[in-house]
Design an enzyme around this catalytic site. Structure first.
Site, mmCIF file in Angstrom:
data_model
loop_
_atom_site.group_PDB
_atom_site.id
_atom_site.type_symbol
_atom_site.label_atom_id
_atom_site.label_comp_id
_atom_site.label_asym_id
_atom_site.label_seq_id
_atom_site.Cartn_x
_atom_site.Cartn_y
_atom_site.Cartn_z
ATOM 1 N N SER A 35 0.846 -1.201 0.000
ATOM 2 C CA SER A 35 0.000 0.000 0.000
ATOM 3 C C SER A 35 0.872 1.238 0.000
ATOM 4 C CB SER A 35 -0.882 0.016 1.245
ATOM 5 O OG SER A 35 -0.101 0.279 2.392
ATOM 6 N N ASP A 36 0.370 2.315 -0.589
ATOM 7 C CA ASP A 36 1.019 3.597 -0.355
ATOM 8 C C ASP A 36 0.860 3.898 1.142
ATOM 9 O OD1 ASP A 36 2.280 6.028 -0.561
ATOM 10 O OD2 ASP A 36 1.207 6.659 -2.359
ATOM 11 N N TRP A 37 1.630 4.848 1.621
ATOM 12 C CA TRP A 37 1.687 5.114 3.064
ATOM 13 C C TRP A 37 0.347 5.702 3.554
ATOM 14 C CZ3 TRP A 37 5.392 2.870 0.943
ATOM 15 C CH2 TRP A 37 6.572 2.551 1.584
ATOM 16 N N ALA A 43 -2.553 4.268 2.826
ATOM 17 C CA ALA A 43 -3.602 4.008 1.823
ATOM 18 C C ALA A 43 -4.382 2.725 2.099
ATOM 19 C CB ALA A 43 -2.981 3.954 0.425
#
Ligand code: BGC
Length: 745
Positions: free
Chosen positions: A290-292, A294
């Site tokens: 995941s993006d940070w 997200a």
């Protein structure tokens, strides 16, 4: 001792050394084999002859539930948030996953490294700043892209880091997107190819690689709340095609899912994007991270395809995931699949067999590579006979604006690389501060002076427009440097240059007809002054060798060859969305504007018509078309033929000018009328190096996915029978050669 005896003793020892040395080698080798054999007996997954998948499964067979859970989530914010605890073994990269020592599985340090390694200064380390990836895409050169990635991989290894989280391939659907400089332009085939080779370069250094931000995260405004609406056919033929191509070329270890929602579901818990497309249709074998911040759920994310949670304010993949597995809401098989994807990527990249070895980064090699890429990336946009400049003792050159006395601009946000010695425009100890415009010590002024040592060259910072105009008036030539600092979190509100720089250019051009504008921009900008200046050079954010590359181009030692990977519109009104969605009411490019707005739907009604396709379909003339770029020589195209069976094209390019140069020859295809498209698509290209008067025959294979449409009912690409108009030439709007490709039913 007689000289003969001496010689004899020397010879005997030499023989002994010569015999002993191989013996020593043999012993050391045997010891190593013995060690390896013991390791393999204890840890059969260390057997390099097994496939990455087999090795991963052998490890999983030995893992406890807690160890599996440990692998599927990052260990907190660490270095990214002030006050957050840093895992003891973290290498100061953006993310950290703790390895399993007893099984010989190392930690993963995930480092931001879109345009060079981030966060080096905090550790007293050095990292090479490369040109922006958008800049590098202007080279249309997959070899340069590979080199770009290899520089990043090499330096990550020297920092002791084993995973890169660059690889941005979001297409330039929104030309004011703050992160366009981290991506590779508006065309999915070009962007996918360039990013694919870049990430292949990272992997070639035994560093895990990544593709991001999956998917349709095409603007920063409202990025965590925006729900993107785009029909499946358009998605596949535009944004997702770039991902599909980049993934096929680079075999990435990771794909980072993005912040936004797509058709109602967050990208990191989106079954269609992650399970159906990425893992099934694109055959992606690595792990989705995941993006940070997200990740938004435990069970839904795990079931819908997320494999590793990177930090956010909540935690979904540690205790809650363990509980979900124990409760049977997430099966052990799925957890094993998550872990398998991570482990097999580690084995496949070689981070276990060839762990990084800390060493001193070679800044000279990095700078040379960066300069080479910059020289291929700089695009000459206008030249009314003013360039190349000639060294002359009687010349007086006014260098104006943009800290051109000390440095070149870099892109910000999580792509920010720390400048050696600190920000050249404002040196301070420590690393870069989020939001600052950071200049790198590559001085245009000094490099211009070096090319014309006897000329009088003066710098003025451009903050006083009248003073700049006065200096221009008393000079033979004026070079105005203008900038557009861009970064993650903030989009430009308009295509206009910030801080009144248009007025600066107008004033200088009014004072001196021999005015050249050098652009240091993240992406396209408007140029209301275009008719009043004689030369325009786009150097993007050119990296640590940028000023040298620019000076070589300004003085003709390097013939410019870069071509635009994005369309430059005349103004915002020409764009599919004249106002950045979510920025209604914002008219100026204010710095530090927050990206957070209320949740909203963003319907991309233009569908797959992104960039030049939009301009062609709506019959608009941009300022500079996609694929455009000038040279100090001229080229002629002739003799286009098409091989229907092989789907190849053949034509000749000739250098009709007086200088050696490299032309980027482009081929576009318009599909048969049944496709119902009123635009053409980039299908193939080649850099062709030519001496004056030289001709070369070029044979290119049309990219198969540029010829097909996506059929959503059958969930597959379809090649329509019929006539395809094939055109070739120097840019998307200049295609002198025409032929027809016949596809039979
Ligand atoms: C960015 C990612 C980046 C991550 C870690 C996020 O805000 O969107 O691209 O990799 O931060 O720094």
């Amino acid at each position: 001792m007689s000289s003969f005896k001496l010689l004899q003793t020397f010879t005997t020892s030499l023989v002994l050394v010569v015999i002993a040395a191989p013996l020593g080698c043999v012993v050391a080798q045997a010891q190593r084999h013995d060690h390896a054999a013991k390791m393999t007996a204890k840890m059969p997954w260390m057997n390099k002859s097994l496939s990455p998948d087999e090795r991963a499964d052998l490890v999983i067979g030995q893992m406890t539930l807690d160890e599996k859970i440990q692998m599927v989530h990052g260990q907190g914010w660490g270095v990214l948030k002030e006050g957050a605890p840093l895992p003891a073994r973290s290498n100061f990269a953006a993310g950290f996953m703790s390895g399993i020592d007893r099984l010989g599985i190392p930690d993963i340090n995930l480092a931001d490294s879109a345009v060079g390694v981030r966060m080096a200064a905090y550790q007293g380390r050095y990292a090479t700043l490369l040109p922006s990836t958008l800049g590098a895409a202007s080279s249309w050169d997959p070899d340069s892209a590979f080199l770009y990635g290899a520089v990043i991989g090499r330096e990550l290894r020297a920092h002791g880091t084993n995973m890169s989280i660059g690889g941005g391939v979001n297409i330039t659907r929104e030309p004011r997107n703050g992160r366009n400089f981290e991506y590779a332009g508006e065309d999915p085939v070009l962007a996918g190819t360039m990013t694919g080779y870049l990430e292949k370069g990272v992997l070639s250094e035994h560093v895990m690689n990544d593709i991001k931000h999956y998917a349709i995260n095409d603007q920063e405004t409202g990025r965590t709340v925006v729900n993107v609406l785009l029909d499946k056919k358009a998605m596949r033929e535009s944004d997702l095609l770039a991902f599909e191509i980049a993934i096929a070329i680079s075999d990435p270890s990771g794909v980072m899912c993005s912040y936004n929602l797509v058709e109602g579901d967050y990208a990191c818990e989106n079954d269609y994007l992650l399970n159906q497309l990425l893992k099934k249709d694109f055959k992606f074998k690595g792990f989705v991270l995941s993006d940070w911040g997200a990740t938004h759920s435990t069970v839904k994310s795990a079931l819908n395809g997320l494999d590793q949670e990177m930090p956010g304010d909540d935690n979904y993949f540690n205790e809650p995931l363990k509980k979900a597995v124990e409760d049977g809401q997430v099966s052990m098989t799925r957890l094993d699949d998550m872990v398998h994807r991570i482990l097999r990527s580690m084995f496949a990249a070689g981070v276990i067999d060839h762990p990084p070895v800390r060493s001193v980064v070679d800044p000279f090699r990095g700078r040379d590579d960066a300069q080479h890429i910059a020289e291929e990336s700089i695009v000459l946009l206008k030249n009314s006979g003013i360039l190349p400049l000639k060294a002359s003792p009687s010349a007086s050159i006014a260098v104006i604006g943009s800290h051109a006395d000390v440095g070149v601009l870099s892109g910000g946000g999580s792509a920010q690389v720390d400048a050696p010695g600190g920000n050249a425009a404002n040196p301070q100890p420590g690393g870069s501060k989020w939001g600052d415009a950071i200049y790198f010590p590559s001085s245009p002024l000094k490099n211009i002076q070096a090319k014309s040592p006897q000329a009088s060259i003066q710098y003025i910072d451009g903050t006083d427009t009248a003073a700049a105009a006065q200096l221009a008036k008393t000079s033979t030539t004026a070079i105005v440097f203008v900038n557009q600092p861009m970064r993650e979190d903030v989009d430009a509100a308009t295509l206009s240059l910030p801080n009144n720089q248009d007025a600066l250019v107008e004033a200088v051009a009014a004072a001196n007809p021999n005015t050249i504008v050098v652009l240091e921009t993240g992406g396209p900008v408007s140029m209301p002054w275009i008719d009043h200046v004689k030369g325009v050079v786009e150097m993007w954010y050119p990296g640590i060798g940028g000023a040298q590359a620019l000076a070589n181009i300004l003085f003709g030692e390097v013939n410019p060859s870069g071509k635009l990977p994005v369309t430059f519109a005349k103004n915002d009104a020409q764009l599919p969305h004249p106002i950045v969605p979510g920025l209604e009411g914002v008219t100026a490019n204010a710095p530090n504007r927050e990206h957070k707005v209320k949740p909203f739907d963003l319907k991309y009604t233009e569908g797959a018509k992104v960039g030049y396709k939009w301009f062609e379909a709506t019959n608009k003339q941009p300022r500079f078309p996609f694929g455009f770029g000038l040279s100090y020589t001229t080229y002629a195209y002739s003799g286009l033929t098409v091989d229907d069976a092989k789907r190849t094209v053949h034509f000749t390019v000739r250098n009709t000018g007086k200088n050696e140069g490299t032309e980027i020859a482009q081929v576009y295809v318009a599909l048969p009328s049944a496709a119902n498209e009123n635009y053409k698509r980039l299908s193939a290209w080649q850099r062709v190096k030519l001496a004056p008067g030289e001709s070369k025959d070029v044979t290119l294979t049309l990219h198969p996915l540029s010829l097909t449409i996506f059929n959503t009912e059958q969930n597959s690409w379809k090649l329509l029978p019929g006539e395809y108009n094939v055109v070739a030439g120097p840019s998307s709007s200049d295609t002198p050669l025409k032929a027809t490709l016949h596809v039979h039913p």
